[in-house]
Design a protein around this motif. Structure first.
Motif, PDB file in Angstrom:
ATOM      1  N   ILE A  24       0.872  -1.170   0.000  1.00 41.63           N
ATOM      2  CA  ILE A  24       0.000   0.000   0.000  1.00 41.63           C
ATOM      3  C   ILE A  24       0.913   1.226   0.000  1.00 41.63           C
ATOM      4  CG2 ILE A  24      -0.212   0.399   2.511  1.00 41.63           C
ATOM      5  CD1 ILE A  24      -3.315  -0.003   0.445  1.00 41.63           C
ATOM      6  N   VAL A  25       0.506   2.264  -0.727  1.00 42.41           N
ATOM      7  CA  VAL A  25       1.329   3.479  -0.781  1.00 42.41           C
ATOM      8  C   VAL A  25       0.482   4.705  -0.447  1.00 42.41           C
ATOM      9  CG1 VAL A  25       2.946   2.523  -2.477  1.00 42.41           C
ATOM     10  CG2 VAL A  25       0.952   3.812  -3.282  1.00 42.41           C
ATOM     11  N   LEU A  26       1.153   5.795  -0.145  1.00 43.35           N
ATOM     12  CA  LEU A  26       0.486   7.077   0.091  1.00 43.35           C
ATOM     13  C   LEU A  26       0.845   8.015  -1.061  1.00 43.35           C
ATOM     14  CD1 LEU A  26       1.198   7.518   3.925  1.00 43.35           C
ATOM     15  CD2 LEU A  26      -0.936   6.755   2.839  1.00 43.35           C
ATOM     16  N   LEU A  82       3.407   3.182  10.187  1.00 35.91           N
ATOM     17  CA  LEU A  82       2.364   4.142   9.813  1.00 35.91           C
ATOM     18  C   LEU A  82       1.000   3.477   9.579  1.00 35.91           C
ATOM     19  CD1 LEU A  82       4.228   6.572   7.332  1.00 35.91           C
ATOM     20  CD2 LEU A  82       3.836   6.873   9.777  1.00 35.91           C
ATOM     21  N   THR A  83       0.785   2.320  10.144  1.00 35.99           N
ATOM     22  CA  THR A  83      -0.470   1.602   9.883  1.00 35.99           C
ATOM     23  C   THR A  83      -1.698   2.451  10.218  1.00 35.99           C
ATOM     24  OG1 THR A  83       0.634  -0.495  10.355  1.00 35.99           O
ATOM     25  CG2 THR A  83      -1.772  -0.521  10.352  1.00 35.99           C
ATOM     26  N   ASP A  84      -1.700   3.081  11.380  1.00 32.61           N
ATOM     27  CA  ASP A  84      -2.854   3.910  11.761  1.00 32.61           C
ATOM     28  C   ASP A  84      -3.064   5.068  10.781  1.00 32.61           C
ATOM     29  OD1 ASP A  84      -3.538   2.390  13.991  1.00 32.61           O
ATOM     30  OD2 ASP A  84      -2.198   3.521  15.310  1.00 32.61           O
ATOM     31  N   GLU A  85      -1.973   5.678  10.361  1.00 34.75           N
ATOM     32  CA  GLU A  85      -2.071   6.797   9.427  1.00 34.75           C
ATOM     33  C   GLU A  85      -2.577   6.323   8.060  1.00 34.75           C
ATOM     34  OE1 GLU A  85       0.368   6.165  11.455  1.00 34.75           O
ATOM     35  OE2 GLU A  85       0.756   7.975  12.630  1.00 34.75           O
ATOM     36  N   VAL A  86      -2.079   5.178   7.601  1.00 34.12           N
ATOM     37  CA  VAL A  86      -2.520   4.628   6.308  1.00 34.12           C
ATOM     38  C   VAL A  86      -4.037   4.424   6.320  1.00 34.12           C
ATOM     39  CG1 VAL A  86      -2.518   2.477   4.940  1.00 34.12           C
ATOM     40  CG2 VAL A  86      -0.351   3.556   5.620  1.00 34.12           C
ATOM     41  N   ILE A  87      -4.538   3.881   7.406  1.00 31.74           N
ATOM     42  CA  ILE A  87      -5.973   3.624   7.508  1.00 31.74           C
ATOM     43  C   ILE A  87      -6.747   4.937   7.657  1.00 31.74           C
ATOM     44  CG2 ILE A  87      -7.791   2.526   8.890  1.00 31.74           C
ATOM     45  CD1 ILE A  87      -5.599   0.400   9.640  1.00 31.74           C
ATOM     46  N   GLY A  88      -6.253   5.813   8.518  1.00 28.83           N
ATOM     47  CA  GLY A  88      -6.928   7.095   8.718  1.00 28.83           C
ATOM     48  C   GLY A  88      -6.988   7.913   7.436  1.00 28.83           C
ATOM     49  N   GLY A 104      -0.377  14.425  11.585  1.00 29.96           N
ATOM     50  CA  GLY A 104       0.941  14.762  12.108  1.00 29.96           C
ATOM     51  C   GLY A 104       2.087  14.318  11.218  1.00 29.96           C
ATOM     52  N   LEU A 105       1.866  14.349   9.919  1.00 28.51           N
ATOM     53  CA  LEU A 105       2.941  13.963   9.004  1.00 28.51           C
ATOM     54  C   LEU A 105       3.692  15.207   8.546  1.00 28.51           C
ATOM     55  CD1 LEU A 105       0.969  11.314   6.926  1.00 28.51           C
ATOM     56  CD2 LEU A 105       2.728  10.882   8.653  1.00 28.51           C
TER      57      LEU A 105
END
Lengths: 186, 186
Positions: A24-26, A82-88, A104-105
């Protein structure tokens, strides 16, 4: 634990090492003074040189018009830190919030595009739109990676691989079978 | 240990579970009485319904003309039990050998296409060519999955994720974060 990685530049034709395993990517974008991030799982390497990556960005996403109009983006590779951030990020819209602030990135400036790099990600690939011929029909963008950076270490970070249904597969052990390959097939 | 899995049909829109994590796959094809298999790492899910998968099959591959002319293929998902076969298939050409015989893989008949299913693979997706508009320019085929089968168990087999350079990442632990998702974002 989140951290900023020390990164080095790498040849753009080497990005398959990071994207071909299917993490998964951002995707970060910028357009008319706004910025955004989306979570993306539908992407593939398409060519070594030029370094091409194809991906589906649904027209329902706030990022769609931003990348379509700016014709640029950055593909950032997160680790399990960054699992929480990926989902959020995947479950919120840039129409409502600034996701960088909300999650908070922190960013650093890209060299070749206006979209920002996400510092907490393991690798950052600056992309320019190379072929938009399937955007209208399939929401399919073909990007040329014009600059690539990746963390110096660790060599094999844990990445997230989405299966749908809220479930991720995490990358596990590494096996090397170099000797079984023909040199030209590596 | 290689084995034949007991398989069930699944809705074609559910194949993202198997392909989105980015495993290496085996593409089987048939054309004018010949059959072939290739190893493929450059693919992405593109749509749920119709169930679309895009992939790059280089024109240098023996499979290229077979899938282009037959307009059909089967995408087979191997587990780590087939690591040697995955590498062997990727490092040989169907112009020289029958890879099914050479690697001791057995087939069963597909229902909707002529290309054979590989029985030793964990999942089999029968595909018809849906869009060939980027085949000439980018060797990019967009397939519609018209029938999908997958093993009843195990639920999360170990799959291979290629990084280049003879090195594979193996899928590891599974993490479920279902409660953090909006229902429509699962």
């Amino acid at each position: 634990m989140r951290k900023h990685f020390r990164k080095h530049n790498l040849p753009v034709e080497n990005i398959r090492r990071y994207l071909e395993p299917g993490p998964i990517v951002l995707v970060s974008s910028a357009w008319k003074g706004r910025r955004n991030i989306m979570t993306m799982g539908w992407h593939t390497v398409m060519e070594f040189s030029p370094s091409l990556v194809g991906c589906v960005i649904s027209s329902g996403n706030h990022s769609f018009e931003m990348v379509r109009r700016s014709r640029e983006c950055v593909i950032n590779v997160p680790t399990t830190a960054l699992t929480d951030e990926v989902i959020g990020i995947g479950n919120s819209s840039g129409a409502d919030i600034d996701k960088f602030d909300h999650f908070g990135l922190t960013t650093s400036k890209a060299e070749k595009v206006k979209a920002p790099l996400i510092r907490e990600c393991y690798a950052n690939f600056e992309c320019r739109l190379a072929d938009d011929s399937l955007v209208d029909k399939h929401n399919f963008f073909i990007w040329e990676v014009v600059r690539a950076q990746a963390a110096v270490s660790p060599k094999s970070p844990q990445t997230l691989h989405y299966t749908g249904d809220g479930i991720f597969m995490v990358s596990g052990r590494i096996i090397s079978r170099r000797r079984q390959f023909l040199p030209e097939m590596l």
